[in-house]
Design a protein around this motif. Structure first.
Motif, short mmCIF file in Angstrom:
data_model
loop_
_atom_site.label_atom_id
_atom_site.label_comp_id
_atom_site.label_asym_id
_atom_site.label_seq_id
_atom_site.Cartn_x
_atom_site.Cartn_y
_atom_site.Cartn_z
N ASN A 1 -69.70 -3.07 55.32
CA ASN A 1 -70.84 -3.95 55.50
C ASN A 1 -72.03 -3.33 54.77
O ASN A 1 -72.22 -2.11 54.82
CB ASN A 1 -71.12 -4.06 57.00
N PRO B 1 -67.18 -5.77 58.71
CA PRO B 1 -65.85 -5.42 59.20
C PRO B 1 -65.01 -6.66 59.49
O PRO B 1 -65.49 -7.60 60.09
CB PRO B 1 -66.11 -4.65 60.49
N MET C 1 -62.64 -8.93 61.34
CA MET C 1 -62.25 -9.16 62.73
C MET C 1 -61.02 -10.05 62.76
O MET C 1 -60.75 -10.78 61.81
CB MET C 1 -63.39 -9.80 63.51
N THR D 1 -64.29 -4.00 73.26
CA THR D 1 -65.22 -5.10 73.57
C THR D 1 -65.51 -5.20 75.07
O THR D 1 -66.40 -5.94 75.47
CB THR D 1 -64.65 -6.46 73.11
N MET E 1 -65.05 1.08 62.61
CA MET E 1 -65.62 -0.25 62.49
C MET E 1 -65.55 -1.01 63.82
O MET E 1 -66.48 -1.72 64.20
CB MET E 1 -64.87 -1.05 61.41
N GLU E 2 -64.44 -0.87 64.53
CA GLU E 2 -64.31 -1.55 65.82
C GLU E 2 -65.31 -1.01 66.82
O GLU E 2 -65.84 -1.76 67.65
CB GLU E 2 -62.88 -1.41 66.32
N SER F 1 -68.98 -2.07 65.79
CA SER F 1 -69.12 -3.52 65.95
C SER F 1 -69.33 -3.91 67.40
O SER F 1 -69.73 -5.03 67.70
CB SER F 1 -67.89 -4.25 65.41
N ASN F 2 -69.04 -2.98 68.31
CA ASN F 2 -69.21 -3.25 69.74
C ASN F 2 -70.27 -2.37 70.39
O ASN F 2 -70.42 -2.38 71.62
CB ASN F 2 -67.87 -3.07 70.46
N LYS G 1 -74.87 -2.30 66.01
CA LYS G 1 -73.97 -3.42 66.33
C LYS G 1 -74.60 -4.74 65.88
O LYS G 1 -73.93 -5.58 65.26
CB LYS G 1 -73.69 -3.46 67.83
N VAL H 1 -74.43 -5.13 62.08
CA VAL H 1 -73.05 -5.38 61.62
C VAL H 1 -72.64 -6.81 61.91
O VAL H 1 -72.09 -7.51 61.04
CB VAL H 1 -72.08 -4.39 62.29
N LEU H 2 -72.90 -7.29 63.11
CA LEU H 2 -72.50 -8.64 63.48
C LEU H 2 -73.27 -9.69 62.69
O LEU H 2 -72.73 -10.76 62.37
CB LEU H 2 -72.68 -8.86 64.99
#
Length: 470
Positions: free
Chosen positions: A233, A252, A254, A356, A373-374, A377-378, A442, A445-446
């Motif tokens: 990203n 990232p 998903m 998550t 990344m996971e 992202s959370n 987060k 990224v989102l």
């Protein structure tokens, strides 16, 4: 069944004039998962995808699909034979040497077979960046080309400047550091010690030599694709993308599955853990997982167990068979009774779902790029325990650039002690500023992967390009 038969059986039947993409991952799980998720995104936009694995990996993935999965109806999953009859009998994955010497010929035969049919011709080869020879084959066959990097853009940039590292006397022509020093491409990019260059932490000397050879070959191959995509990203690595503007961030990535499960796992996931997480307090659980390659000494394994026990917090610990070197894992005496239901040890987890979940407080991680990344992202802080390849560079991002985690430090024996684990858990969970930085990262990224975000727009542009190649 040989590779040609399996490909034909899987691909005959579709007669619609859709763009047809052949996707070729490097044959390990950390590379298969993001490329399979990218493939599912392409399918959602009306593009036909044939996804290629070695037979060994193909069978593992098929057997690990969760009940009710419809991935096989979306992707055309085919395989090529493993390197030799002995590999088939021993059920072992291909080695890096076989990726170099065996796979290219088999892939070329598969492409010739598919392009011999009017209905199955390939419009584009989308190959893992780490196997540039697949792009060489596509270029020779006159097929459009795209490459995908499942790692950080900074790692890709570092690989592409290997000739400069040799020229400047940092490493020799075989990739061996001439002296210990720290490399940092710019003040705002992660630093890495020459001891931790990716190809120096991938097994024995033969494997290291083969990885370095692959990376050297890829420097020239990376001039061939029309697109060089990256599972990253812009807000995560702005200066890496400025350093190499030909690298296009689309992540990232998903999952495209309605169930929310990751695609391409090599092991069945223990989904029962989700009910246990539902019973835990918000931001209370320590999640511990080290990817698909990690092993550790029995001493280190037991120190980790004792550290989790000393934390006095609920935890989920992913412990695969043969996690300890040369023997099955052995918990400290009485450990399982003492932690009781507070500790859950599982064979393989639905990691994305776990990260998550509102009950998860932090992630003790090997810092593989998918896991990193996971986690970011959370908004989950990371305790970093790198071991392999690019994980040391990723740790530098987490701890030094983004400041959303901490490093677990070894003692003089090279062991991360139970007290270090307990103390760092407490530091992370009591650091309000770190938690706030994790939440802000987060959000950035989102925003990038939402419709209209930079990664989302880049992916849309790539999809439009593929559709023009039909």
């Amino acid at each position: 069944m040989n590779f040609a038969e399996s490909a034909e059986e899987k691909t005959i039947g579709s007669r619609m004039a859709k763009p047809h993409v052949l996707v070729i991952p490097y044959p390990v799980q950390g590379h298969v998962i993001p490329l399979m998720e990218l493939s599912l995104s392409l399918v959602k936009h009306g593009i036909k995808v044939t996804f290629l694995n070695t037979k060994y990996n193909h069978e593992r993935i098929i057997s690990s699909f969760p009940e009710g999965s419809d991935i096989e109806s979306q992707l055309c999953l085919v395989w090529i034979a493993d390197s030799s009859e002995s590999a088939e009998k021993t059920k072992k994955p291909v080695t890096t040497g076989e990726v170099l010497k065996h796979m290219p010929g088999k892939v070329e035969e598969l492409i010739d077979c598919m392009n011999g049919s009017e209905t199955e011709k390939i419009n584009c080869v989308l190959a893992d960046q780490s196997i540039g020879w697949a792009l060489d084959i596509a270029e020779k066959k006159g097929i459009w080309r795209a490459a995908f990097c499942p790692a950080a853009a900074a790692q890709l940039v570092l690989g592409l400047i290997i000739p400069k590292l040799i020229e400047n006397g940092i490493i020799d022509k075989n990739g061996t550091p001439l002296r210990k020093q720290t490399i940092q491409l710019s003040p705002t990019m992660p630093s890495i010690s020459t001891e931790n260059l990716a190809w120096l932490n991938v097994g024995n000397q033969t494997t290291q030599r083969h990885i370095f050879e692959l990376m050297m070959r890829n420097i020239k191959s990376m001039q061939l694709p029309e697109w060089l995509l990256c599972n990253s990203n812009f807000d995560l690595e702005p200066f890496a993308f400025k350093e190499a503007p030909n690298i296009i961030p689309i992540g990232p990535l998903m999952t495209s599955n309605p169930s929310g499960n990751s695609a391409g796992n090599f092991w069945p996931q223990d989904l029962t853990i989700m009910k246990w997480l539902d019973q835990q307090s918000p931001s209370s659980v320590i999640y511990v997982a080290f990817g698909s390659f990690r092993t550790m000494s029995l001493t280190q394994f037991q120190e980790l167990a004792l550290g989790l026990e000393l934390s006095n917090r609920p935890f989920v610990w992913v412990v695969q068979p043969d996690f300890t070197e040369g023997k099955n894992y052995e918990y400290p005496e009485g450990f399982e009774d003492r932690v009781g239901d507070r500790g859950r040890m599982v064979g393989w987890s639905p990691q994305r779902k776990i990260l998550t979940h509102s009950s998860v407080a932090c992630f003790i991680s090997h810092c593989g790029w998918n896991s990193t990344m996971e986690s970011v992202s959370n908004g989950v802080p990371i305790l970093c325990w790198p071991h392999f390849a690019d994980q040391f560079l990723n740790k530098s991002y987490v701890c030094d650039v983004w400041n959303v985690g901490m490093d677990l430090e070894q003692d003089r024996r090279g062991i991360i002690t139970s007290s270090e684990i307990r103390n760092k858990i407490e530091q992370v969970l009591n650091d309000g500023d770190l938690k706030e930085r994790s939440k802000l990262l987060k959000k950035k990224v989102l925003n990038g992967i939402r419709q209209g975000g930079s990664s989302s727009n880049n992916l849309d542009s790539f999809i439009k390009w593929i559709k023009t190649k039909n």
